[in-house]
Write a protein that holds these residues in place. Structure first.
Motif, PDB file in Angstrom:
ATOM      1  N   HIS A 124      12.662  -6.586   3.999  1.00  0.00           N
ATOM      2  CA  HIS A 124      12.499  -6.517   5.438  1.00  0.00           C
ATOM      3  C   HIS A 124      11.086  -6.406   5.849  1.00  0.00           C
ATOM      4  O   HIS A 124      10.690  -6.957   6.974  1.00  0.00           O
ATOM      5  CB  HIS A 124      13.262  -4.969   5.731  1.00  0.00           C
ATOM      6  CG  HIS A 124      13.517  -4.488   7.173  1.00  0.00           C
ATOM      7  ND1 HIS A 124      14.599  -4.676   7.795  1.00  0.00           N
ATOM      8  CD2 HIS A 124      12.527  -4.100   7.926  1.00  0.00           C
ATOM      9  CE1 HIS A 124      14.402  -4.234   9.296  1.00  0.00           C
ATOM     10  NE2 HIS A 124      13.183  -3.839   9.051  1.00  0.00           N
ATOM     11  N   GLU A 125      10.289  -5.367   5.163  1.00  0.00           N
ATOM     12  CA  GLU A 125       8.771  -5.089   5.784  1.00  0.00           C
ATOM     13  C   GLU A 125       8.059  -6.573   5.713  1.00  0.00           C
ATOM     14  O   GLU A 125       7.297  -6.915   6.422  1.00  0.00           O
ATOM     15  CB  GLU A 125       8.335  -3.901   5.008  1.00  0.00           C
ATOM     16  CG  GLU A 125       8.790  -2.869   5.355  1.00  0.00           C
ATOM     17  CD  GLU A 125       9.147  -2.381   6.514  1.00  0.00           C
ATOM     18  OE1 GLU A 125       8.445  -2.686   7.498  1.00  0.00           O
ATOM     19  OE2 GLU A 125      10.116  -1.602   6.704  1.00  0.00           O
ATOM     20  N   ILE A 126       8.316  -7.267   4.722  1.00  0.00           N
ATOM     21  CA  ILE A 126       7.644  -8.500   4.362  1.00  0.00           C
ATOM     22  C   ILE A 126       8.032  -9.601   5.621  1.00  0.00           C
ATOM     23  O   ILE A 126       7.329 -10.346   6.289  1.00  0.00           O
ATOM     24  CB  ILE A 126       7.988  -9.225   3.240  1.00  0.00           C
ATOM     25  CG1 ILE A 126       7.159  -8.335   2.088  1.00  0.00           C
ATOM     26  CG2 ILE A 126       7.310 -10.758   2.992  1.00  0.00           C
ATOM     27  CD1 ILE A 126       7.649  -8.779   0.720  1.00  0.00           C
TER      28      ILE A 126
ATOM     29  N   VAL B  57       0.696  -1.226   0.086  1.00  0.00           N
ATOM     30  CA  VAL B  57       0.136   0.034   0.087  1.00  0.00           C
ATOM     31  C   VAL B  57       0.844   1.078   0.037  1.00  0.00           C
ATOM     32  O   VAL B  57       1.942   1.192   0.720  1.00  0.00           O
ATOM     33  CB  VAL B  57      -0.962  -0.104   1.184  1.00  0.00           C
ATOM     34  CG1 VAL B  57      -1.742   1.098   1.185  1.00  0.00           C
ATOM     35  CG2 VAL B  57      -1.785  -1.285   1.182  1.00  0.00           C
ATOM     36  N   SER B  58       0.624   2.341  -0.851  1.00  0.00           N
ATOM     37  CA  SER B  58       1.144   3.432  -0.800  1.00  0.00           C
ATOM     38  C   SER B  58       0.596   4.690  -0.355  1.00  0.00           C
ATOM     39  O   SER B  58      -0.587   4.662  -0.520  1.00  0.00           O
ATOM     40  CB  SER B  58       1.862   3.637  -2.346  1.00  0.00           C
ATOM     41  OG  SER B  58       0.934   3.606  -3.210  1.00  0.00           O
TER      42      SER B  58
ATOM     43  N   MET C 242       2.845  -4.516   8.422  1.00  0.00           N
ATOM     44  CA  MET C 242       1.854  -4.760   9.187  1.00  0.00           C
ATOM     45  C   MET C 242       1.213  -6.067   8.915  1.00  0.00           C
ATOM     46  O   MET C 242       1.574  -6.304   7.925  1.00  0.00           O
ATOM     47  CB  MET C 242       0.735  -3.699   9.125  1.00  0.00           C
ATOM     48  CG  MET C 242       1.243  -2.304   9.642  1.00  0.00           C
ATOM     49  SD  MET C 242      -0.037  -1.063   9.170  1.00  0.00           S
ATOM     50  CE  MET C 242       1.089  -0.380   7.747  1.00  0.00           C
ATOM     51  N   PRO C 243       0.588  -6.784   9.606  1.00  0.00           N
ATOM     52  CA  PRO C 243      -0.016  -8.053   9.152  1.00  0.00           C
ATOM     53  C   PRO C 243      -0.704  -8.050   7.823  1.00  0.00           C
ATOM     54  O   PRO C 243      -1.771  -7.105   7.595  1.00  0.00           O
ATOM     55  CB  PRO C 243      -1.068  -8.376  10.045  1.00  0.00           C
ATOM     56  CG  PRO C 243      -0.684  -7.642  11.370  1.00  0.00           C
ATOM     57  CD  PRO C 243       0.113  -6.448  10.993  1.00  0.00           C
ATOM     58  N   THR C 244      -0.336  -8.635   6.605  1.00  0.00           N
ATOM     59  CA  THR C 244      -0.834  -8.938   5.539  1.00  0.00           C
ATOM     60  C   THR C 244      -0.440  -7.796   4.601  1.00  0.00           C
ATOM     61  O   THR C 244      -0.758  -7.833   3.344  1.00  0.00           O
ATOM     62  CB  THR C 244      -2.271  -9.243   5.515  1.00  0.00           C
ATOM     63  OG1 THR C 244      -2.854  -7.868   5.515  1.00  0.00           O
ATOM     64  CG2 THR C 244      -2.640 -10.244   6.515  1.00  0.00           C
ATOM     65  N   LEU C 245       0.419  -6.888   4.978  1.00  0.00           N
ATOM     66  CA  LEU C 245       0.728  -5.707   4.174  1.00  0.00           C
ATOM     67  C   LEU C 245       1.767  -4.844   4.577  1.00  0.00           C
ATOM     68  O   LEU C 245       2.367  -4.908   5.832  1.00  0.00           O
ATOM     69  CB  LEU C 245      -0.498  -4.586   3.959  1.00  0.00           C
ATOM     70  CG  LEU C 245      -0.794  -3.817   5.220  1.00  0.00           C
ATOM     71  CD1 LEU C 245      -0.400  -2.525   5.003  1.00  0.00           C
ATOM     72  CD2 LEU C 245      -2.570  -3.836   5.061  1.00  0.00           C
TER      73      LEU C 245
END
Length: 190
Positions: free
Chosen positions: A63-65, A30-31, A40-43
């Protein structure tokens, strides 16, 4: 978009093999206007200026995943310190440099060391007191010093036992609040 979809798939596959199955049924990028990234969970949220940077798919995105395992899949017991950022920095940021080349990994370690050495006296804190990044010094402590702990632990245990400790921690703590002591227990068992 196609490049991001492909990269997300590769990261989910990588971490599913390394740690355990991806804990959710979907993932979105999401941008928005804030120039940052959040997992965050799932995104993941990534600011439009960040999303456009050509190196993001090979660095920050992974990293975020990975936070879907560490932080959003196993929750942090903040009362005992945030282990998630150091582990994620090690398994993402540092590991990508290792995969690039021995020289890139060496430069990453030297960069971490330089950052830690530059922390002003009295501002270096134990990892158990790090909860979140609030300024440059807290990032150095929580991310760089934390990554070094996991690098040294892998060197001490060996890659096979280290990876088994990660998988054990995941199996035992998934969707539970976990502390540094819980991590220690998983690695001791491995």
């Amino acid at each position: 978009a196609e490049g991001y979809v492909s990269a997300v798939g590769r990261y989910i596959e990588l971490y599913s093999r390394w740690i355990g199955p991806y804990p959710f049924s979907e993932f979105s990028v999401v941008s928005g206007p804030l120039p940052t990234g959040f997992g965050m969970p799932t995104l993941t949220y990534m600011g439009i200026p960040v999303l456009r940077l050509p190196f993001i798919r090979q660095s920050s995105l992974g990293h975020e995943i990975l936070h879907n395992w560490w932080g959003n899949g196993v929750y942090v017991d903040f009362a005992s310190g945030n282990w998630s950022e150091g582990l994620t920095a090690f398994m993402a940021d540092y590991t990508y440099k290792e995969r690039e080349s021995a020289e890139a990994a060496r430069e990453a370690r030297l960069g971490f060391l330089r950052d830690v050495a530059a922390v002003p006296p009295g501002q270096d804190t134990p990892l158990r007191r790090f909860t979140s990044r609030t300024h440059g010094t807290s990032q150095v402590v929580g991310y760089h010093k934390g990554a070094f702990v996991f690098l040294m632990l892998r060197d001490l245990l060996g890659p096979a036992a280290f990876d088994e400790g990660l998988r054990r921690f995941w199996r035992e703590q998934q969707f539970r609040r976990a502390s540094w002591a819980d991590l220690q227990h998983a690695f001791e068992q491995a």
